[in-house]
Enzyme design. Sequence first.
Site, short mmCIF file in Angstrom:
data_model
loop_
_atom_site.label_atom_id
_atom_site.label_comp_id
_atom_site.label_asym_id
_atom_site.label_seq_id
_atom_site.Cartn_x
_atom_site.Cartn_y
_atom_site.Cartn_z
N CYS A 115 11.66 1.45 -2.72
CA CYS A 115 11.72 1.48 -1.25
C CYS A 115 12.88 0.64 -0.71
CB CYS A 115 10.42 0.97 -0.64
SG CYS A 115 9.08 2.13 -0.85
N GLU B 74 -3.96 3.66 -0.53
CA GLU B 74 -3.68 4.50 -1.69
C GLU B 74 -2.37 5.26 -1.52
OE1 GLU B 74 -6.01 4.79 0.49
OE2 GLU B 74 -6.29 6.84 1.17
N LYS B 75 -1.79 5.64 -2.67
CA LYS B 75 -0.52 6.38 -2.63
C LYS B 75 -0.78 7.86 -2.87
CE LYS B 75 2.44 2.70 -3.61
NZ LYS B 75 3.77 2.52 -4.13
N ALA B 76 0.31 8.66 -2.75
CA ALA B 76 0.16 10.12 -2.75
C ALA B 76 -0.65 10.69 -3.93
CB ALA B 76 1.53 10.78 -2.66
N LYS C 155 -8.55 14.04 -2.37
CA LYS C 155 -8.78 15.15 -1.45
C LYS C 155 -9.23 16.40 -2.22
CE LYS C 155 -5.53 13.53 2.07
NZ LYS C 155 -4.32 13.79 2.84
N LYS D 102 11.48 -6.50 -0.16
CA LYS D 102 11.73 -6.38 -1.60
C LYS D 102 13.19 -6.73 -1.91
CE LYS D 102 7.81 -5.05 -3.45
NZ LYS D 102 7.06 -6.02 -4.26
N TYR E 24 8.91 -3.16 4.31
CA TYR E 24 8.49 -3.39 2.92
C TYR E 24 9.73 -3.39 2.01
CZ TYR E 24 6.35 -2.13 -1.63
OH TYR E 24 5.98 -2.07 -2.95
N GLY F 163 0.85 -1.19 0.00
CA GLY F 163 0.00 0.00 0.00
C GLY F 163 0.88 1.23 0.00
N ARG G 38 9.60 13.49 -4.72
CA ARG G 38 9.35 12.17 -5.31
C ARG G 38 9.21 12.32 -6.82
NH1 ARG G 38 10.12 11.15 -0.76
NH2 ARG G 38 9.10 9.66 0.61
P1 NAD Z 1 -1.84 -3.86 -5.74
O1 NAD Z 1 -1.99 -3.95 -4.27
O2 NAD Z 1 -2.92 -3.18 -6.53
O3 NAD Z 1 -1.63 -5.32 -6.36
C1 NAD Z 1 -1.11 -6.39 -5.63
C2 NAD Z 1 -2.10 -7.52 -5.74
O4 NAD Z 1 -1.58 -8.64 -5.04
C3 NAD Z 1 -3.47 -7.18 -5.09
O5 NAD Z 1 -4.51 -7.29 -6.04
C4 NAD Z 1 -3.60 -8.22 -3.99
O6 NAD Z 1 -4.92 -8.68 -3.80
C5 NAD Z 1 -2.69 -9.33 -4.50
N1 NAD Z 1 -2.28 -10.19 -3.40
C6 NAD Z 1 -1.81 -9.81 -2.18
N2 NAD Z 1 -1.60 -10.89 -1.41
C7 NAD Z 1 -1.95 -11.97 -2.17
C8 NAD Z 1 -1.97 -13.36 -1.92
N3 NAD Z 1 -1.61 -13.86 -0.74
N4 NAD Z 1 -2.39 -14.19 -2.90
C9 NAD Z 1 -2.80 -13.69 -4.10
N5 NAD Z 1 -2.80 -12.38 -4.41
C10 NAD Z 1 -2.38 -11.53 -3.44
O7 NAD Z 1 -0.43 -3.18 -6.01
P2 NAD Z 1 0.23 -2.64 -7.36
O8 NAD Z 1 0.38 -1.18 -7.21
O9 NAD Z 1 -0.46 -3.20 -8.54
O10 NAD Z 1 1.70 -3.26 -7.22
C11 NAD Z 1 2.08 -4.45 -7.91
C12 NAD Z 1 3.50 -4.82 -7.49
O11 NAD Z 1 4.39 -3.74 -7.81
C13 NAD Z 1 3.65 -5.09 -6.00
O12 NAD Z 1 4.55 -6.14 -5.82
C14 NAD Z 1 4.25 -3.82 -5.47
O13 NAD Z 1 5.00 -4.02 -4.30
C15 NAD Z 1 5.12 -3.39 -6.64
N6 NAD Z 1 5.36 -1.94 -6.63
C16 NAD Z 1 4.34 -1.08 -6.85
C17 NAD Z 1 4.57 0.28 -6.81
C18 NAD Z 1 3.46 1.27 -7.04
O14 NAD Z 1 3.73 2.47 -6.95
N7 NAD Z 1 2.24 0.87 -7.33
C19 NAD Z 1 5.86 0.76 -6.53
C20 NAD Z 1 6.88 -0.15 -6.29
C21 NAD Z 1 6.62 -1.50 -6.36
#
Ligand code: NAD
Length: 324
Positions: free
Chosen positions: A120, A191-193, A200, A153, A149, A76, A220
């Site tokens: 991160c 949610e992110k920023a 908001k 990673k 987190y 998140g 950022r």
């Molecule tokens: P998101 O939370 O929308 O997607 C992650 C999905 O994983 C979710 O739908 C969740 O239900 C699923 N999930 C979690 N635990 C689970 C489990 N036990 N079994 C099955 N599914 C599971 O996040 P996102 O923004 O789409 O991010 C996708 C990937 O990219 C993540 O690994 C995240 O850490 C990485 N990431 C995202 C960002 C970003 O800014 N969005 C930045 C850096 C890294």
Amino acid sequence: MKKALVLGGGGFIGSHMVNRLKKEGFWVRAVDLKFPEFSPTQADDFLQGDLRDPLICRAAIDQKFDEIYQFAADMGGAGFVFTGENDADIMHNSALINLNVLEACLRRNSKRIFYSSSACMYPEHNQLDPDNPNCSEDSAYPANPDSEYGWEKLFSERLFLAFARNYGFESRVARYHNIFGPEGTWNGGREKAPAAICRKIALANDGGTIEIWGDGKQTRSFLIVDECIEGTLKLMRSNFMGPVNIGSDEMVTINQLVDYVAEISGKKIIKKHIDGPIGVRGRNSDNNLIKKQLNWAPTNSLKWGLERTYPWISGQINMEKQKV
Ligand code: NAD
């Protein structure tokens, strides 16, 4: 027909990836705890299941796929990651998913796999100066992420690379920097920023006040999801393993981000700075390595991305209001 597997295919980036792979003509299986929230999945096969369970992983990876994308994680924005309250779950759940997924891939000899790491994982001590953060890939060690987190990673990107070394996996590892866009989480605490600020401002009146965590001078960069998908596919289909940053190098302060969104909304907005979880002081994607290895870097501006995201979030809010 080529086959792809998208783990976390019910989430933000995963569902965008499913749509893109379908457009390219792939047969796609997606796996997630939940179906996509905002529109029906385009996947040919959607397995609703928990990837912490090794048997679910083996059921999901029951054949050899041409491409596997691993996005599933317990994650998140700052309100979820930096409070410390979710540390045990974040580390335990995401590490289990990655361990199980790789074991199931090994059993099926399905070895071309992308892993989504995060900015991160970069050391906190290189991100204290908001005007000059260092996030070049080779600055990762000695490691000192500012969140659990980030530590998870770091562990998992090493895990994917170890499977490449010892078992011949074609692992591809990207470090994403703040991905945003339509159909991303915009409320509920994860949610992110960019999404939080769009929400908001959409809820505020013209001349109204919104709360910003910290002094707003933290910096950022933010990458629209379309560019994230493009970079991910380029990496997956290259010979370069990574880890490599996938992010924008258009660095802004959070106050500037608010000004951009306010401008798009056409509202005058007053900022009220309050205490809150903010993470490192400065962060920006360093795109030298991706340019060198993939001859590519994102080109769409932050404003371009926000112009697509703000109307979508304000549309979501209007739909919620109509439900009440
Ligand atoms: P998101 O939370 O929308 O997607 C992650 C999905 O994983 C979710 O739908 C969740 O239900 C699923 N999930 C979690 N635990 C689970 C489990 N036990 N079994 C099955 N599914 C599971 O996040 P996102 O923004 O789409 O991010 C996708 C990937 O990219 C993540 O690994 C995240 O850490 C990485 N990431 C995202 C960002 C970003 O800014 N969005 C930045 C850096 C890294």
